[in-house]
Design an enzyme around this catalytic site. Structure first.
Site, PDB file in Angstrom:
ATOM      1  N   SER A   1       0.698  -1.132   0.063  1.00 56.51           N
ATOM      2  CA  SER A   1       0.039   0.084  -0.080  1.00 56.51           C
ATOM      3  C   SER A   1       0.876   1.107  -0.112  1.00 56.51           C
ATOM      4  CB  SER A   1      -0.951   0.168   1.250  1.00 56.51           C
ATOM      5  OG  SER A   1      -1.405   1.265   1.303  1.00 56.51           O
TER       6      SER A   1
ATOM      7  N   TYR B   1      -0.893   0.274  10.387  1.00 61.51           N
ATOM      8  CA  TYR B   1      -1.153  -0.097   8.917  1.00 61.51           C
ATOM      9  C   TYR B   1       0.133  -0.054   8.167  1.00 61.51           C
ATOM     10  CZ  TYR B   1      -3.507  -0.980   4.523  1.00 61.51           C
ATOM     11  OH  TYR B   1      -3.994  -1.465   3.192  1.00 61.51           O
TER      12      TYR B   1
END
Length: 249
Positions: free
Chosen positions: A144, A154
């Site tokens: 990502s 994350y």
């Protein structure tokens, strides 16, 4: 039909980008294992692939559990004889807790990293020997653009996944197995809509060079390229498909 007679596993393929990956591989001839913790969603996607003339198998897997990853690989090998491609897409994302690193519950943090970081390693360890036996293969990890931002745990998981990609590429290159990653930018999925509040969407889009959210299909071309023989000398790379969100020099 670049993937005719090839066997692929896509984890987290029960919805979103993973579903698009699985269907695209099947459309180009691959037999696709639709692997997901949600067996109902996996069944749905597999049935839709077969209804479109493709070959698919739904497999329930918890990528955080090495035994579950091994069972997934064994199921696929028993059904089709081996494994050529692995897409490590499974992650905790939709509905994830947004919490400070200083206050997040340790149990949730550890489970999050077990899925989003270690899951790719568990699945790779479960599959690489079969790939090597078949003469080699290709792995794509789902990273990502958050890997290059301050996005809490994350971001940490995705930055670690980038490092895992490079290290696995180094270790598996001698077995003719390539390992790369795709780093999607903001993509319009049901999961993203649960994580990004609606008032944040417009400013986010305006920050991109290409002024729209991505779609799952925007990432498919990168996946098919990286898995195919067109990328036979490409390994250890992280390709951002992000509308120009991140610039790296």
């Amino acid at each position: 039909m670049r993937f005719k007679d090839k066997i692929a596993i896509v984890t987290g393929a029960g919805q979103g980008i993973g579903e698009a990956y699985a269907k695209a591989l099947a459309a180009e001839g691959a037999s696709v294992a639709v692997a997901d913790l949600n067996s109902e969603q996996a069944d749905r996607v597999a049935k839709e692939i077969e209804a479109s003339g493709g070959t698919a198998l739904a497999v329930k897997v918890d990528v955080a559990d090495p035994e579950s990853a091994r069972a997934m690989a064994e199921t696929v090998k028993s059904a089709w004889g081996g494994i050529d491609h692995l897409v490590n897409n499974a992650a905790i994302y939709g509905g994830m807790q947004i919490e400070s690193l200083l206050t997040v519950d340790p149990g949730y943090y550890n489970r999050f990293l077990a899925v989003n970081m270690n899951g790719a390693l568990h699945c790779t360890r479960a599959c690489y020997e079969s790939m090597a036996e078949r003469g080699g293969g290709a792995i794509v990890n789902q990273s990502s653009t958050a890997a290059w931002m301050a996005g809490g745990y994350y971001s940490i998981a995705k930055a670690a996944l980038n490092a895992l990609t490079v290290n696995l590429a180094s270790e598996l290159g001698g077995r003719n197995i390539r390992v790369n990653a795709i780093a999607p930018g903001p993509t319009d999925t049901a999961a993203t809509r649960t994580v990004v509040p609606e008032p944040f969407i417009e400013p986010l889009v305006n920050s991109l060079m290409i002024k729209r959210l991505g779609t799952p299909e925007d990432h498919v071309g990168a996946l098919l390229f990286l898995l195919s023989d067109d990328a036979s000398w490409v390994t250890g790379q992280v390709l951002a498909t992000d509308g120009g969100q991140i610039i790296r020099h």
